[in-house]
Design an enzyme around this catalytic site. Structure first.
Site, PDB file in Angstrom:
ATOM      1  N   GLY A   9     -59.522 106.622   6.903  1.00 37.76           N
ATOM      2  CA  GLY A   9     -58.353 105.759   6.984  1.00 37.76           C
ATOM      3  C   GLY A   9     -57.470 106.205   8.130  1.00 37.76           C
ATOM      4  O   GLY A   9     -57.867 107.021   8.977  1.00 37.76           O
ATOM      5  N   TRP A  11     -54.652 108.106   8.207  1.00 41.11           N
ATOM      6  CA  TRP A  11     -54.191 109.489   8.230  1.00 41.11           C
ATOM      7  C   TRP A  11     -55.346 110.460   8.476  1.00 41.11           C
ATOM      8  O   TRP A  11     -55.222 111.407   9.249  1.00 41.11           O
ATOM      9  CB  TRP A  11     -53.467 109.792   6.937  1.00 41.11           C
ATOM     10  CG  TRP A  11     -52.676 111.067   6.870  1.00 41.11           C
ATOM     11  CD1 TRP A  11     -52.480 111.822   5.751  1.00 41.11           C
ATOM     12  CD2 TRP A  11     -51.956 111.738   7.916  1.00 41.11           C
ATOM     13  NE1 TRP A  11     -51.689 112.916   6.044  1.00 41.11           N
ATOM     14  CE2 TRP A  11     -51.354 112.883   7.367  1.00 41.11           C
ATOM     15  CE3 TRP A  11     -51.775 111.476   9.279  1.00 41.11           C
ATOM     16  CZ2 TRP A  11     -50.594 113.776   8.120  1.00 41.11           C
ATOM     17  CZ3 TRP A  11     -51.016 112.355  10.036  1.00 41.11           C
ATOM     18  CH2 TRP A  11     -50.429 113.485   9.461  1.00 41.11           C
ATOM     19  N   ARG A  30     -66.829 106.642   3.948  1.00 40.31           N
ATOM     20  CA  ARG A  30     -67.696 106.353   2.801  1.00 40.31           C
ATOM     21  C   ARG A  30     -68.669 105.222   3.099  1.00 40.31           C
ATOM     22  O   ARG A  30     -69.724 105.105   2.480  1.00 40.31           O
ATOM     23  CB  ARG A  30     -66.846 105.996   1.587  1.00 40.31           C
ATOM     24  CG  ARG A  30     -66.021 104.730   1.739  1.00 40.31           C
ATOM     25  CD  ARG A  30     -65.211 104.420   0.503  1.00 40.31           C
ATOM     26  NE  ARG A  30     -64.382 103.232   0.674  1.00 40.31           N
ATOM     27  CZ  ARG A  30     -63.598 102.741  -0.273  1.00 40.31           C
ATOM     28  NH1 ARG A  30     -63.543 103.351  -1.441  1.00 40.31           N
ATOM     29  NH2 ARG A  30     -62.866 101.662  -0.055  1.00 40.31           N
ATOM     30  N   TYR A  47     -57.674 100.741  11.073  1.00 39.51           N
ATOM     31  CA  TYR A  47     -56.563 101.577  10.645  1.00 39.51           C
ATOM     32  C   TYR A  47     -55.715 102.137  11.791  1.00 39.51           C
ATOM     33  O   TYR A  47     -54.523 102.377  11.611  1.00 39.51           O
ATOM     34  CB  TYR A  47     -57.086 102.739   9.797  1.00 39.51           C
ATOM     35  CG  TYR A  47     -57.667 102.291   8.476  1.00 39.51           C
ATOM     36  CD1 TYR A  47     -56.833 101.870   7.455  1.00 39.51           C
ATOM     37  CD2 TYR A  47     -59.039 102.283   8.256  1.00 39.51           C
ATOM     38  CE1 TYR A  47     -57.350 101.450   6.244  1.00 39.51           C
ATOM     39  CE2 TYR A  47     -59.571 101.865   7.045  1.00 39.51           C
ATOM     40  CZ  TYR A  47     -58.726 101.446   6.041  1.00 39.51           C
ATOM     41  OH  TYR A  47     -59.237 101.030   4.833  1.00 39.51           O
ATOM     42  N   LYS A 200     -41.085 110.646  -3.076  1.00 39.39           N
ATOM     43  CA  LYS A 200     -40.494 109.982  -1.904  1.00 39.39           C
ATOM     44  C   LYS A 200     -41.059 108.583  -1.708  1.00 39.39           C
ATOM     45  O   LYS A 200     -40.366 107.684  -1.204  1.00 39.39           O
ATOM     46  CB  LYS A 200     -40.680 110.848  -0.657  1.00 39.39           C
ATOM     47  CG  LYS A 200     -42.136 111.144  -0.278  1.00 39.39           C
ATOM     48  CD  LYS A 200     -42.695 110.167   0.729  1.00 39.39           C
ATOM     49  CE  LYS A 200     -44.143 110.471   1.049  1.00 39.39           C
ATOM     50  NZ  LYS A 200     -44.694 109.541   2.065  1.00 39.39           N
TER      51      LYS A 200
END
Length: 340
Positions: A9, A11, A30, A47, A200
């Site tokens: 993804g 990050w 994956r 992404y 958060k």
């Protein structure tokens, strides 16, 4: 250093890019077809569009069994999946690493939040609690802090926290990612770091709602400040240190996620304020907004500990459809006075 990043993804890709200049990095998707596309096109178009992958970064993929041969040469495993995928990967790695002769290889994760409760559990768990249940022999930790993937991939200055009870894991994270544009601070309060990362996201939904309703900067400041108080109360109840919440993984991550327009959780609040349904808001993002899935587990965990979290409760009511955006604000403002 040989690093394997599981999860392609935004990050996971960003950190793989950041580490590839100094280390041998394998980015594992994956979906084998997605991995082949990354390897051939040298960009993660879904992404991180427009960000080229370094030539040295190897992209591979498939099921977990196909990853096993790679582990024999891995010095650090980074799990970059959403929280929902953490348990399964920890279980698999607990068996696969010893089988590859790498039983002491550090395993860390990037996901932030509480896991949805398992069928036999009343509450959801943080990452380190999941690891203690399903992979107690692994040497584990978390990399957290205020960070947008796009900025890390672009080489903009960022500071993160490497948290683990194991000094060797903290050292491995510093060795892997500390560099000219990434500063890594070590912290042994993994409870506090993970609570900050989980709560958060919920507060960012509330702040996005506040800004979407044009309630002003006063209201935003109040929400962030009281959100920090909620975060700290929950963390202390779970055994964290108070000072952790004044650092990067507490106040730092809260401010970034609550005010930055790249924040997916903030975007959820903004879209709800515009009148979208939750399903419409989530679908429009195209990415996972962890706060949507962890808000209820945060609230439930707090309730079992007797911790007051009114902002979290209001977000849950909003996400469940029990309150409309302006009703949620009116409910918060109508609470009885208390001492700060």
């Amino acid at each position: 250093m040989h690093i394997t990043v599981i999860g392609a993804g935004a990050w996971g890709t960003a950190l793989a890019i950041a580490a590839a200049g100094a280390h041998t990095v394998r980015l594992w998707a994956r979906d084998a077809q997605q991995a082949a596309s990354l390897q051939a096109q040298r960009v993660n178009a879904r992404y991180l569009p427009g960000v080229p992958l370094p030539a040295a970064l190897v992209c591979d993929g498939g099921d977990a069994a196909a990853l096993a041969p790679t582990l024999a040469h891995t010095d650090l495993v980074v799990i970059a999946t959403p929280m929902a995928g953490l348990r399964a990967w920890l279980q698999w790695l607990a068996a696969a690493l010893p089988a590859a002769g790498r039983a002491t290889t550090p395993v860390v994760w990037l996901c932030k939040g509480f896991e949805r409760p398992q069928e036999d559990a009343a509450v959801g768990l943080l990452g380190h609690e999941i690891a203690a249940h399903v992979a107690p022999a692994l040497r584990v930790g978390v990399l957290s802090g205020p960070s947008f993937a796009q900025e890390v991939a672009a080489g903009l200055p960022t500071a993160l926290v490497a948290a683990s009870l194991d000094a060797a894991v903290r050292e491995a994270l510093v060795a892997a990612f500390h560099g000219p544009t990434l500063r890594i601070y070590a912290n042994d309060d993994i409870v506090g770091v993970e609570v900050g990362g989980a709560v958060k996201n919920v507060m960012a939904i509330a702040t996005g709602l506040c800004d979407g309703l044009r309630l002003g900067h006063n209201a935003r400041a109040a929400l962030i400040t009281r959100g920090l108080a909620e975060m700290t109360r929950l963390g202390l109840a779970l055994g964290a240190r108070a000072d952790t919440f004044m650092g990067l993984s507490g106040l730092g991550d809260l401010v970034l996620t609550a005010t930055g327009d790249l924040s997916r959780n903030r975007q959820v609040g903004l879209l709800l304020a515009q009148g979208m349904t939750l399903a419409q808001a989530v679908d429009s993002l195209g990415h996972v907004a962890e706060g949507v899935y962890s808000a209820r587990t945060v609230a439930r965990r707090a309730a079992t500990l007797g911790v007051r979290m009114p902002i979290t409760d209001a977000v849950v009511a909003l996400l469940d459809g029990a309150l409309q955006p302006r009703e949620a604000v009116a409910w918060l403002m109508g609470r009885d006075p208390v001492a700060e």
